[in-house]
Motif scaffolding. Structure first.
Motif, mmCIF file in Angstrom:
data_model
loop_
_atom_site.group_PDB
_atom_site.id
_atom_site.type_symbol
_atom_site.label_atom_id
_atom_site.label_comp_id
_atom_site.label_asym_id
_atom_site.label_seq_id
_atom_site.Cartn_x
_atom_site.Cartn_y
_atom_site.Cartn_z
ATOM 1 N N SER A 134 28.087 22.376 47.152
ATOM 2 C CA SER A 134 28.067 22.979 45.953
ATOM 3 C C SER A 134 26.874 23.310 45.384
ATOM 4 O O SER A 134 25.995 22.915 45.605
ATOM 5 N N GLY A 135 27.039 24.366 44.306
ATOM 6 C CA GLY A 135 25.817 24.723 43.715
ATOM 7 C C GLY A 135 26.121 26.309 43.464
ATOM 8 O O GLY A 135 26.681 27.113 44.406
ATOM 9 N N VAL A 136 25.519 26.955 42.371
ATOM 10 C CA VAL A 136 25.955 28.300 41.955
ATOM 11 C C VAL A 136 25.184 29.162 43.168
ATOM 12 O O VAL A 136 25.876 30.071 43.722
ATOM 13 N N LEU A 137 24.036 29.145 43.279
ATOM 14 C CA LEU A 137 23.335 30.065 44.253
ATOM 15 C C LEU A 137 24.088 29.804 45.660
ATOM 16 O O LEU A 137 24.141 30.866 46.374
ATOM 17 N N LEU A 138 23.999 28.592 46.188
ATOM 18 C CA LEU A 138 24.491 28.346 47.504
ATOM 19 C C LEU A 138 25.975 29.206 47.468
ATOM 20 O O LEU A 138 25.982 29.888 48.694
ATOM 21 N N GLU A 140 27.123 31.611 45.735
ATOM 22 C CA GLU A 140 27.043 32.925 45.674
ATOM 23 C C GLU A 140 26.551 33.623 46.822
ATOM 24 O O GLU A 140 26.884 34.712 47.382
ATOM 25 N N PHE A 141 25.447 32.893 47.478
ATOM 26 C CA PHE A 141 24.825 33.669 48.734
ATOM 27 C C PHE A 141 25.861 33.577 49.754
ATOM 28 O O PHE A 141 25.888 34.655 50.421
ATOM 29 N N LEU A 144 27.983 36.699 48.750
ATOM 30 C CA LEU A 144 27.142 38.075 48.785
ATOM 31 C C LEU A 144 27.134 38.398 50.249
ATOM 32 O O LEU A 144 27.131 39.628 50.719
ATOM 33 N N HIS A 175 31.994 26.660 41.594
ATOM 34 C CA HIS A 175 31.162 27.399 41.040
ATOM 35 C C HIS A 175 31.449 28.857 41.196
ATOM 36 O O HIS A 175 32.036 29.498 40.245
ATOM 37 N N ALA A 176 31.422 29.407 42.587
ATOM 38 C CA ALA A 176 31.736 30.869 42.839
ATOM 39 C C ALA A 176 33.032 31.106 42.751
ATOM 40 O O ALA A 176 33.896 30.710 43.355
ATOM 41 N N ASP A 177 33.250 32.229 41.852
ATOM 42 C CA ASP A 177 34.754 32.792 41.838
ATOM 43 C C ASP A 177 35.413 33.513 42.467
ATOM 44 O O ASP A 177 35.033 34.335 43.215
ATOM 45 N N VAL A 187 27.803 44.014 44.691
ATOM 46 C CA VAL A 187 27.173 43.209 45.589
ATOM 47 C C VAL A 187 25.952 43.848 46.177
ATOM 48 O O VAL A 187 24.928 43.262 46.086
#
Lengths: 196, 488
Positions: A134-138, A140-141, A144, A175-177, A187
């Motif tokens: 869990s985590g926004v950046l994790l 999103e990465f 992406l 987090h990531a939608d 992207v």
């Protein structure tokens, strides 16, 4: 005095009882092992043979906060869906081995890829979301990296939609939608921005 | 030898059958839920099928009420709430309360640290613990503790154009789906009950109203001859159903506060059935918002959703709440009103968070997160293309942010600059962080990481660090607001 034939019969029964116990224990162990394996629900697909071609991967590096592009060789099918599936597997393989620059859970795989015009629908295994950190950046990465890898190797892809185990899912791990449709150009711009 | 093989074969067949039955039970129970309504709270418990009966973990239910489970022996457990202690025995249908024995409608099972009890026996067990019997709606799997039911009333008002008025004792925020002449109100959280399953109306506009309960939720379906519109008023206590105007326009929240009209068109996204963006703020009943400019602060996660688990004791939802409280204080020190979307460990769906921010016309929205990797903070804006909008343009729910995106970027840049002044590293990037894309006002998500990177979560949770970071964000709000006002 117990007759000898009864002694032998009791001994055989005892051996059978102990043997049966051991056998049942082994069955239990095997079931447990099978259960562990059964959670890895990778679909069976034919191995891809043929000449290897250049595959461009967008690899996320958590510690550095970047997504870098690099190339590898892989045998790819002719059809777009198969090609998309294999390039995704190439990038997932980078994340499921140890050590990895960005970790995805064991069992993460592509169940299926569909194309609706330029929209590429990628159906992932449950481990993709269920085992994701869990985590926004994790999160999103992960998204992406997969979208960028797809767009670099399959030009027909204009946008990407993720499903998990055949179903729509609100977020990857909180987090990531995942209900959104990812535009590959947007992207691409983010990945470029991360590497500046 | 042959008989041994036969025995083994029988054993294997029985094992396979057992495994099959277990598999069936596990999967059949996967989606079954029981909604428990208590004063001011709602909990959802998983329902398992055991021996063809629905079962719940009674200790979980009692745990929400303050009860505790104490394992007494290998096959028994004691559940204690206040002065009442029940002794539950594995495989027995008798629960002992001192000298009183209650027979349950099926055996109790102690499995995996839980006391599994037939759902049908839950009211009688709770009656002993609580002193009064709750009401169980078995088919809809809804359990109402005493005094929690919200009885709805419906009145058809005839006139030039008929209107169906639904009244509720408390604020409600159903998700609304419109399909042709059918308007569906889904009550996911509210303890709404209705006195009839179906009412047929002798009216040319309204044909029927039906009420049903399923899997812990309630639903009202209004069948009309034309497309219908739900209008919310009386702080969410009244829903007036009227014929929809010919050209509905999606809600677009202004950036400055104005008296909030509580009437909204209802256009949830057809393409995203799992999202249930409410058309009126379901938090409205417990969220007092100022009438002037205010910042909506969203401490992400909450309730069952821990977010990132940094350690056994440190979870993201607690850090975001601490950050949110600090940000609110710092904003108020700057003379700006702020409202927290949650100030307790409450679970709020993402769509509901966006719904309340849009409906209450917040001036800005800041979502707070915490976690690695990296150091400092990351500021996210929605992953959308900015759109130049005009009034009366239809914006889908999932792109509600697009008209405010340019102002969100001003806010994000301001936050990054302000953090820099406080010597906190930051990174700015667009990201699809739910629910940013549905927020119709300037919106950013801020993810706070440890000050020097690594897994130094204690440093991230340090009050001084959090306060410095939130001071910077508050200062950035002031600066960004000024820039936005100048640019208008």
């Amino acid at each position: 005095m117990i007759p000898r034939h009864l002694q032998i019969a009791f001994a055989l029964l005892l051996i059978a009882l102990v043997g049966g116990g051991v056998y049942m224990y082994q069955l239990k162990r095997r079931d447990e092992r099978n259960l562990a394996h059964s959670s890895e629900s990778r679909p069976v697909s034919a191995p891809v043979n043929g000449p290897k071609t250049l595959v461009k991967l967008a690899i996320a590096y958590d510690d550095d906060g970047v997504i870098t592009r690099r190339e590898t060789a892989a045998a790819l099918p002719e059809d777009e869906a198969g090609r998309a599936r294999e390039v995704l597997r190439s990038v997932i393989a980078e994340y499921t081995r140890k050590p990895a620059p960005h970790v995805l859970a064991e069992g993460t795989d592509v169940r299926a890829v569909y194309f609706i015009d330029g929209l590429c629908v990628v159906d992932m295994t449950p481990q993709f979301a269920g085992g994701h950190r869990s985590g926004v950046l994790l999160e999103e990465f992960t998204v992406l990296s997969l979208v960028e890898t797809l767009s670099m190797n399959v030009p027909a892809v204009k946008s990407v939609k993720f499903l998990v185990d055949g179903k729509d899912r609100e977020t990857l791990a909180g987090h990531a939608d995942l209900q959104t449709i990812y535009d590959v150009q947007a992207v691409h711009a983010i990945v470029d921005g991360l590497n500046r | 030898m042959r008989s041994t093989r036969r025995t083994w074969a029988i054993a294997i067949v029985l094992s396979a059958l057992s495994a099959g039955v277990l598999h069936f039970h596990l999967y059949s129970a996967e989606d079954k839920r029981l909604a428990v309504y208590a004063p001011g709270a709602r909990w959802v418990l998983n329902v398992s099928d055991i021996e063809g009966r629905p079962y719940i973990a009674f200790d979980e239910l009692l745990g929400h009420l303050g009860g505790t489970l104490v394992r007494a022996g290998k096959d028994s457990a004691r559940l204690k709430l206040d002065r009442n202690t029940g002794e539950f025995t594995d495989g027995s249908d008798r629960v002992r309360f001192g000298r009183v024995i209650l027979r349950t409608q099926g055996n109790v099972f102690l499995r995996d640290g839980h006391a599994l009890v037939p759902l049908t026996s839950t009211p009688s067990l709770l009656k002993i613990y609580l002193g009064s019997e709750p009401e169980l709606h078995l088919s809809g799997r809804r359990l109402f503790l005493p005094g929690t039911q919200a009885q709805a009333a419906a009145e058809l008002k005839k006139g030039d154009s008929s209107a169906l008025v639904l009244s509720f004792p408390n604020s409600v925020a159903p998700s609304v789906h419109s399909e042709g002449g059918k308007l569906r109100l889904s009550f996911h959280r509210e303890p709404v009950v209705f006195y009839a399953d179906k009412i047929d109306y002798p009216d040319k506009l309204f044909q029927s109203l039906s009420f049903s309960e399923n899997n812990g939720e309630a639903e009202m379906v209004i069948q009309g001859a034309t497309p219908l519109l739900a209008n919310f008023s009386d702080n969410g206590r009244t829903i007036t159903i009227t014929p929809a105007p010919a050209a509905p326009v999606v809600a677009q929240a202004p950036t400055t506060a104005s008296p909030s009209p509580e009437t909204q068109p209802t256009q949830p996204p057809e393409s995203a059935p799992n999202t249930t963006p409410p058309t009126t703020p379901s938090l409205g009943s417990r969220l007092e918002t100022p009438t002037h400019f205010f910042v909506a602060i969203d401490p992400s996660h909450g309730g069952d959703d821990d977010g990132v688990r940094f350690s056994d004791k440190l979870v993201e939802k607690d850090i975001t709440l601490a950050l949110a409280r600090r940000l609110k204080q710092n904003l108020e020190d700057e003379g700006i009103s702020a409202v927290l979307l949650r100030d307790t460990d409450a679970s709020i769906p993402l769509g509901e968070r966006a719904g309340v921010v849009n409906a209450r016309h917040a001036g800005m929205y800041i979502s707070l997160h915490a976690g690695g990797p990296g150091k400092g903070a990351r500021i996210y804006t929605a992953l959308l293309s900015p759109e130049v909008g005009t009034d009366n343009v239809f914006i889908p729910w999932e792109r509600g942010q697009s008209l405010a995106l340019s102002r969100s970027i001003i806010l994000a840049n301001s936050v990054a600059a302000s953090l820099g002044e406080k010597k906190i590293d930051s990174q700015l990037m667009p990201a699809a962080v739910a629910p940013l894309s549905s927020i119709a006002v300037p919106a950013v998500a801020v993810e706070v990481a440890p000050p020097k990177g690594g897994a130094n979560w204690d440093a991230m949770a340090a009050p001084a660090y959090q306060n410095t970071a939130m001071q910077a964000v508050a200062r950035a709000v002031v600066t960004a607001r000024k820039h936005m006002q100048e640019g208008r």
